[in-house]
Design an enzyme around this catalytic site. Structure first.
Site, mmCIF file in Angstrom:
data_model
loop_
_atom_site.group_PDB
_atom_site.id
_atom_site.type_symbol
_atom_site.label_atom_id
_atom_site.label_comp_id
_atom_site.label_asym_id
_atom_site.label_seq_id
_atom_site.Cartn_x
_atom_site.Cartn_y
_atom_site.Cartn_z
ATOM 1 N N GLU A 192 26.733 -17.221 33.990
ATOM 2 C CA GLU A 192 27.189 -16.933 35.357
ATOM 3 C C GLU A 192 27.100 -15.449 35.676
ATOM 4 O OE1 GLU A 192 31.101 -18.556 36.058
ATOM 5 O OE2 GLU A 192 30.355 -20.614 36.044
ATOM 6 N N GLU A 286 27.268 -26.466 34.435
ATOM 7 C CA GLU A 286 28.718 -26.439 34.188
ATOM 8 C C GLU A 286 29.455 -26.845 35.463
ATOM 9 O OE1 GLU A 286 30.500 -22.854 32.236
ATOM 10 O OE2 GLU A 286 32.036 -23.048 33.801
HETATM 11 C C1 IDC Z 1 37.337 -20.209 31.019
HETATM 12 C C2 IDC Z 1 38.123 -20.969 29.977
HETATM 13 C C3 IDC Z 1 39.406 -20.266 29.674
HETATM 14 C C4 IDC Z 1 39.127 -18.821 29.314
HETATM 15 C C5 IDC Z 1 38.258 -18.154 30.355
HETATM 16 C C6 IDC Z 1 37.837 -16.774 29.933
HETATM 17 O O1 IDC Z 1 38.348 -22.280 30.454
HETATM 18 O O2 IDC Z 1 40.099 -20.914 28.635
HETATM 19 O O3 IDC Z 1 40.355 -18.122 29.215
HETATM 20 O O4 IDC Z 1 37.082 -18.905 30.573
HETATM 21 O O5 IDC Z 1 37.524 -16.019 31.007
HETATM 22 C C7 IDC Z 1 33.582 -20.567 34.394
HETATM 23 C C8 IDC Z 1 33.072 -20.025 33.124
HETATM 24 C C9 IDC Z 1 33.909 -20.472 31.951
HETATM 25 C C10 IDC Z 1 35.366 -20.514 32.331
HETATM 26 C C11 IDC Z 1 35.555 -21.587 33.398
HETATM 27 C C12 IDC Z 1 36.998 -21.809 33.812
HETATM 28 O O6 IDC Z 1 31.717 -20.336 32.900
HETATM 29 O O7 IDC Z 1 33.705 -19.584 30.893
HETATM 30 O O8 IDC Z 1 36.104 -20.856 31.179
HETATM 31 N N1 IDC Z 1 34.734 -21.212 34.547
HETATM 32 O O9 IDC Z 1 37.567 -20.632 34.300
HETATM 33 N N2 IDC Z 1 33.015 -20.444 35.580
HETATM 34 C C13 IDC Z 1 33.814 -20.990 36.494
HETATM 35 C C14 IDC Z 1 34.923 -21.503 35.851
#
Ligand code: IDC
Length: 367
Positions: A192, A286
């Site tokens: 992302e 995702e």
């Molecule tokens: C989130 C995880 C969370 C962690 C965070 C870190 O669920 O446990 O603390 O990242 O920054 C994304 C990302 C993905 C995210 C997820 C939810 O690709 O890494 O994971 N998310 O926030 N993009 C949109 C949402």
């Protein structure tokens, strides 16, 4: 009568303990396993005919569609790990977990997410050798099970994918050399991107695609798009569909959404439709049922709308995430300690919903 059965059972039990019979039974068992669990024991890159990979083989991109080796439109129904560099992600990189998802949930693909920055990420203090070993193990398990597998260079806080340009080129060169003859490996070169323009992502992508193509001539490559993979810098801009990468085959562009994030559900379906109509091959590498922070209420009715749209266009999707972290996007309950073979009571609300949705789709379209 019942006494007779009892007697026979006990006779055969004694026979069974005899070495010759035991060897014979073991041989029979192995033969049965080979026929009932295709791909499982072969350990080779060529899986048995009835696995997802056995049926669909090498994937490619034809117009807006992902197609299988017969040129038929094909949809990946995937699950993403949480970060394999996290203690809430790593334990699920195991063969039994993948098999549970394949056989119990109708999943045909796994996404191995490896954060580049933060949380012992690959470029920020993580043990590179250990992380690469985990990726390789994940690819191997998926291959033995006849499943597709995405190697995800999970940039997030690092925003601009050019940040770690040396590391990323080396990483994907190593992967492409190793997996050039595999028909189930897909490379996702930047999860992302955020805070940077499409032109800077595009120039990054061209470099990495070139590095991959030096060895792996045909694998599908997924390119992340501006503002957390939303196909454009703001909620209504479409610069990726208007100006895609040229000169390479089998490239797809990612769109990510979180069902409970109202702006995503309001704006992104239109962007998706615009992209498809413009001829851009899109993949949802995702999505989550929660809000964009991975937590809060999950929104099943918004997710239902999304699935309708994605299935209409045969767009592939990967749900975030296979984890027992205490957050609503996680597919397992936080109290679940099992790392495979989950029962319904081990799953979070998101897990139960996804399992049901994926199985319904399996029933409709097969693996
Ligand atoms: C989130 C995880 C969370 C962690 C965070 C870190 O669920 O446990 O603390 O990242 O920054 C994304 C990302 C993905 C995210 C997820 C939810 O690709 O890494 O994971 N998310 O926030 N993009 C949109 C949402």
């Amino acid at each position: 009568m019942s006494r007779k059965i009892k007697k026979e059972t006990s006779v055969s039990f004694h026979r069974f303990t005899n070495n010759r019979y035991r060897r014979f039974a073991a041989l029979l068992l192995i033969i049965c396993m080979i026929f009932t669990m295709p791909g499982e024991l072969s350990g080779s890159t060529v899986s048995a005919a009835s696995t997802p990979l056995g049926i669909h083989g090498q994937l490619s991109v034809d117009g807006v569609n992902l197609v299988d080796c017969n040129g038929e439109v094909f949809q990946l129904r995937g699950i993403s790990t949480h970060g394999i560099n996290w203690d809430v992600g790593k334990p699920y990189v195991n063969k039994k977990a993948f098999k549970t998802l394949r056989d119990g949930w109708g999943v045909n693909a796994i996404r191995l997410s490896m954060y580049t920055e933060g949380y012992n990420g690959y470029c920020s203090g993580g043990d590179k050798t250990e992380l690469e070993t985990l990726v390789n193990q994940g690819v191997q398990y998926a291959t033995e099970l006849g499943m597709y597998v995405v190697i995800d260079w999970h940039i997030l806080s690092d925003g601009n994918p050019n940040e770690y340009s040396k590391e990323v080129k080396e990483f994907f060169t190593t992967m492409a050399k190793k997996y050039k003859n595999y028909s189930n490996v897909i490379y996702e070169i930047c999860n992302e991107p955020n805070g940077c323009s499409w032109s800077s992502i595009k120039s990054y992508a061209k470099k990495i695609i070139k590095a991959i193509r030096k060895y792996d001539k045909d694998a599908v490559i997924i390119v992340g798009t501006p503002t957390w993979s939303q196909l454009g810098t703001n909620l209504t801009s479409n610069e990726v569909a208007d100006n895609p990468i040229t000169g390479y085959d089998n490239i797809m562009y990612s769109l990510h959404f979180y069902a409970a994030e109202s702006a995503h559900s309001q704006y992104l379906p239109d962007k998706l439709t615009y992209a498809v109509e413009k001829g851009l091959p899109v993949i949802v590498s995702e999505f989550g049922l929660s809000a964009a922070d991975g937590n809060g209420e999950i929104d099943k009715s918004s997710a239902n709308q999304w699935f309708k749209l994605l299935n209409k266009y045969n767009i592939s999707y990967f749900c975030w995430s296979l984890s027992n972290k205490n957050e609503s996007s996680a597919l397992l309950k936080s109290t679940t300690t099992k790392t495979s073979g989950w029962k319904s009571s081990d799953l979070s609300a998101a897990g139960k919903y996804i399992k049901k949705k994926y199985l319904a789709r399996l029933e409709k379209v097969g693996y």
